[in-house]
Enzyme design. Structure first.
Site, short mmCIF file in Angstrom:
data_model
loop_
_atom_site.label_atom_id
_atom_site.label_comp_id
_atom_site.label_asym_id
_atom_site.label_seq_id
_atom_site.Cartn_x
_atom_site.Cartn_y
_atom_site.Cartn_z
N VAL A 289 -6.57 21.09 -3.16
CA VAL A 289 -6.24 21.58 -1.82
C VAL A 289 -5.43 22.87 -1.83
CG1 VAL A 289 -6.37 19.27 -0.83
CG2 VAL A 289 -4.16 20.14 -1.57
N GLU B 118 -2.89 -10.61 3.86
CA GLU B 118 -2.17 -10.02 4.99
C GLU B 118 -0.84 -10.73 5.16
OE1 GLU B 118 -3.58 -7.30 6.78
OE2 GLU B 118 -4.79 -7.52 4.99
N GLU C 121 -10.60 5.25 5.69
CA GLU C 121 -11.41 4.71 4.59
C GLU C 121 -10.85 3.41 4.03
OE1 GLU C 121 -14.48 6.09 2.90
OE2 GLU C 121 -14.22 3.95 2.58
N LYS D 167 -7.21 -2.01 9.51
CA LYS D 167 -8.49 -2.44 10.09
C LYS D 167 -8.30 -3.18 11.40
CE LYS D 167 -6.98 -5.23 6.80
NZ LYS D 167 -6.69 -5.21 5.38
N VAL E 120 0.84 -1.21 0.00
CA VAL E 120 0.00 0.00 0.00
C VAL E 120 0.87 1.26 0.00
CG1 VAL E 120 -1.89 1.20 1.15
CG2 VAL E 120 -1.80 -1.28 1.23
N LYS F 208 -13.42 -5.82 9.54
CA LYS F 208 -14.09 -4.84 8.66
C LYS F 208 -15.58 -4.75 8.98
CE LYS F 208 -10.68 -5.65 5.06
NZ LYS F 208 -10.30 -6.55 3.97
N GLY G 114 -5.05 -4.61 -2.92
CA GLY G 114 -4.05 -4.30 -3.95
C GLY G 114 -3.49 -2.91 -3.76
N VAL H 12 -11.53 -0.63 5.12
CA VAL H 12 -12.62 -1.53 4.72
C VAL H 12 -12.79 -1.48 3.20
CG1 VAL H 12 -15.07 -2.10 4.96
CG2 VAL H 12 -13.83 -1.14 6.90
P1 NAP Z 1 3.28 -4.82 3.60
O1 NAP Z 1 3.39 -4.96 2.14
O2 NAP Z 1 3.72 -5.94 4.46
O3 NAP Z 1 4.11 -3.51 4.01
C1 NAP Z 1 4.34 -3.14 5.34
C2 NAP Z 1 5.39 -2.04 5.35
O4 NAP Z 1 5.55 -1.55 6.66
C3 NAP Z 1 6.77 -2.47 4.86
O5 NAP Z 1 7.35 -1.46 4.10
C4 NAP Z 1 7.56 -2.68 6.16
O6 NAP Z 1 8.95 -2.37 6.03
C5 NAP Z 1 6.91 -1.66 7.07
N1 NAP Z 1 6.90 -2.07 8.48
C6 NAP Z 1 6.19 -3.09 9.02
N2 NAP Z 1 6.42 -3.16 10.34
C7 NAP Z 1 7.29 -2.18 10.63
C8 NAP Z 1 7.91 -1.74 11.82
N3 NAP Z 1 7.69 -2.35 13.00
N4 NAP Z 1 8.75 -0.68 11.76
C9 NAP Z 1 8.99 -0.09 10.58
N5 NAP Z 1 8.42 -0.43 9.41
C10 NAP Z 1 7.57 -1.48 9.43
O7 NAP Z 1 1.78 -4.47 4.03
P2 NAP Z 1 0.62 -3.87 3.11
O8 NAP Z 1 -0.04 -4.96 2.35
O9 NAP Z 1 1.10 -2.67 2.41
O10 NAP Z 1 -0.45 -3.46 4.24
C11 NAP Z 1 -0.24 -2.34 5.05
C12 NAP Z 1 -1.53 -2.04 5.85
O11 NAP Z 1 -2.59 -1.78 4.95
C13 NAP Z 1 -2.00 -3.19 6.74
O12 NAP Z 1 -2.61 -2.64 7.89
C14 NAP Z 1 -3.04 -3.89 5.87
O13 NAP Z 1 -4.00 -4.59 6.62
C15 NAP Z 1 -3.67 -2.68 5.20
N6 NAP Z 1 -4.32 -2.96 3.93
C16 NAP Z 1 -3.68 -3.67 2.97
C17 NAP Z 1 -4.30 -3.89 1.75
C18 NAP Z 1 -3.63 -4.67 0.65
O14 NAP Z 1 -4.27 -4.89 -0.39
N7 NAP Z 1 -2.39 -5.07 0.80
C19 NAP Z 1 -5.59 -3.37 1.52
C20 NAP Z 1 -6.22 -2.63 2.54
C21 NAP Z 1 -5.58 -2.43 3.75
P3 NAP Z 1 9.94 -3.20 5.06
O15 NAP Z 1 9.41 -2.94 3.67
O16 NAP Z 1 11.26 -2.62 5.28
O17 NAP Z 1 9.79 -4.63 5.47
N1 HSE Z 2 -5.94 -8.90 3.02
C1 HSE Z 2 -7.00 -8.02 2.71
C2 HSE Z 2 -7.90 -8.66 1.67
C3 HSE Z 2 -6.45 -6.73 2.20
O1 HSE Z 2 -7.53 -9.68 1.09
O2 HSE Z 2 -9.01 -8.14 1.47
C4 HSE Z 2 -7.49 -5.65 2.03
O3 HSE Z 2 -8.01 -5.25 3.27
#
Ligand code: NAP
Ligand code: HSE
Length: 430
Positions: free
Chosen positions: A33, A190, A129, A105, A14, A205, A302, A132
């Site tokens: 803005v 996740e 936003e 979430k 993200v 969610k 995504g 969810v």
């Molecule tokens: P991700 O790809 O695992 O990325 C997490 C990032 O945070 C990485 O850059 C990681 O650093 C950094 N990080 C994690 N723990 C850390 C810590 N303790 N100190 C410093 N940096 C830290 O996760 P993601 O998929 O982007 O998801 C991020 C959030 O968005 C989560 O809460 C997830 O539930 C939410 N979300 C994700 C999606 C989706 O489609 N992926 C959709 C909606 C919501 P490094 O890169 O150096 O490892």
């Molecule tokens: N892991 C979550 C999903 C990311 O598959 O919907 C979006 O919240």
């Protein structure tokens, strides 16, 4: 013109999307803005990791204080995930007067009311936003778009990973493990996909949706949760034969003062609007007493879809800054929590049994259902190759959860019932 400075926590799936959208859509953001937006620092774990977006090395840090203690940073965007450390960082950011945008979430479903309280006390915005249904503006839809209505029902496919898995299993006959791996590689899952497949991510969610939609503090513990890890190819096959599609459905229903919230694998009649939602797409059906039926549809996970929701929240924060109204949007729930009991929850059910293939077994099953006032809408009986076992697949008419659980207990006690293979909720008439 002085930019709005952003501290970004996380540069994964993200976070990379956020960097890209802020860069690619800078003109549009500036037009809305009235000032540029600039990412000043990015917190990561590993400074040496190869990134999918180009960022200058000096922007990266592993020290959260470089963001939290930087008085120039106006807004903290949290896309790192996790609860314990993250909550501490966001509380600190809010206490320092920084506005917060998060996609988390997990955090919002468990500590949302505390964080929102601290944000109001500090005159800061806290927007979430993206937490969810990824790119779908469902929270704004509920809070602003349907502000005048009384919402009584929400049904949603709110997890992209499980919808991707179920779609590929049922449409392409592919194996569970293989498509789960694919969903992980595509960045939908996740970091620990157990929360996706066991329904916890959807439950978080649904707790957020129910809290906003019903204006009632619904905790994660109030959500009945079952995931898809036990769903078999046979279940999908029999469901298909009876005219149903399997989806992991979040269900939130209000009747009078009372509500129920659940996440369960559910057979939907094939013509149900949610049955056609495929792959990582999400959809939320919302019923309001005045508006009637509405449906929100789009990519639920995504990089860029989720980042769109995050950056739109950022635009909201900066608009509020211009108007001087930050920290005023959190609303205290209007109603006290009141949950339905098992006598007040109604559904149809799909049940698959292995029974002894002998005279009287079928009528015994029928009378067990009849004793609790439950009748069948559909029924299939097929021989199983070995050991004189028959497979019975049935769909009930609407029954209370209480009656249905009593029926299951009674069936479990019968020697002629060899195994209850599976049981699912059913929605819609096929
Ligand atoms: P991700 O790809 O695992 O990325 C997490 C990032 O945070 C990485 O850059 C990681 O650093 C950094 N990080 C994690 N723990 C850390 C810590 N303790 N100190 C410093 N940096 C830290 O996760 P993601 O998929 O982007 O998801 C991020 C959030 O968005 C989560 O809460 C997830 O539930 C939410 N979300 C994700 C999606 C989706 O489609 N992926 C959709 C909606 C919501 P490094 O890169 O150096 O490892
Ligand atoms: N892991 C979550 C999903 C990311 O598959 O919907 C979006 O919240």
């Amino acid at each position: 013109m002085k930019p709005i400075y952003i501290g970004l926590l996380g540069l994964g799936t993200v976070g990379s999307g956020v960097v890209k959208i802020i860069k690619d859509h800078q003109d549009k953001i500036m037009h809305q803005v009235g000032c540029p937006v600039e990412i000043k620092k990015i917190l990561v774990q590993d400074l040496k990791k190869t990134r999918s977006v180009l960022v200058e090395n000096n922007l990266l840090t592993t020290n959260p204080k470089e963001i939290l203690n930087d008085s120039e940073i106006d807004v903290v965007i949290e896309v790192m995930g996790g609860v314990k450390d993250t909550k501490g960082f966001l509380l600190e950011a809010l206490r320092q007067g920084k506005h917060v945008v998060t996609a988390n979430k997990d955090l919002m479903a468990t500590h949302g009311s505390e964080l929102l309280n601290v944000s109001s006390l500090n005159g800061c915005d806290l927007f979430y936003e993206a937490s969810v249904a990824g790119g779908i503006p469902i929270l704004r839809g509920l809070v602003d778009g349907l502000a005048s209505d009384r919402i009584t029902k929400m049904m949603g496919i709110v997890n992209g990973t499980t919808n991707y898995i179920l779609t590929k299993m049922s449409k392409e006959g592919r194996a569970y493990e293989e498509v789960l791996k694919e969903a992980q590689d595509l960045g939908f899952a996740e970091s620990d996909p157990t929360s996706d497949v066991e329904g916890l991510d959807s439950a978080r969610k649904m707790a957020i949706l129910a809290t906003l939609g019903f204006s009632m503090n619904i905790a994660l513990e109030d959500v009945l949760v079952n995931g898809i890890s036990g769903v078999t190819e046979e279940d999908l096959h029999y469901g298909n034969q009876l005219g149903y599609t399997m989806k992991l459905i979040g269900y939130a229903h209000r009747q009078g003062e009372k509500v129920e919230v659940s996440v369960q694998p559910t057979f939907l009649a094939n013509h149900h609007p949610l049955a056609s939602v495929q792959n990582e797409y999400n959809a939320v059906y919302v019923y309001g007493e005045a508006v009637g039926e509405t449906m929100f549809y789009g990519p639920g996970a995504g990089s860029l879809p989720t980042a769109t929701a995050v950056v739109s929240d950022l635009v909201g924060v900066i608009k509020n800054l211009r108007l001087g109204v930050n920290g005023r949007s959190a609303v205290t729930p209007q109603f006290s929590k009141c949950l339905k009991n098992a006598d007040e929850k109604f559904s149809k059910y799909f049940l698959r049994l292995h029974v002894q293939d002998e005279v009287g077994v079928f009528s015994d099953i029928t009378s067990t259902f009849a004793n609790f006032g439950v009748s069948f809408e559909k029924i299939l009986q097929l021989p199983v190759e070995k050991n004189k076992i028959a497979e019975i697949v049935l769909v009930t008419h609407t029954a209370s959860l209480n009656s249905y659980e009593k029926i299951l207990n009674s069936l479990r006690d019968k020697k002629t019932i060899k195994e209850i293979k599976s049981s699912y909720k059913v929605e819609g008439n096929s």
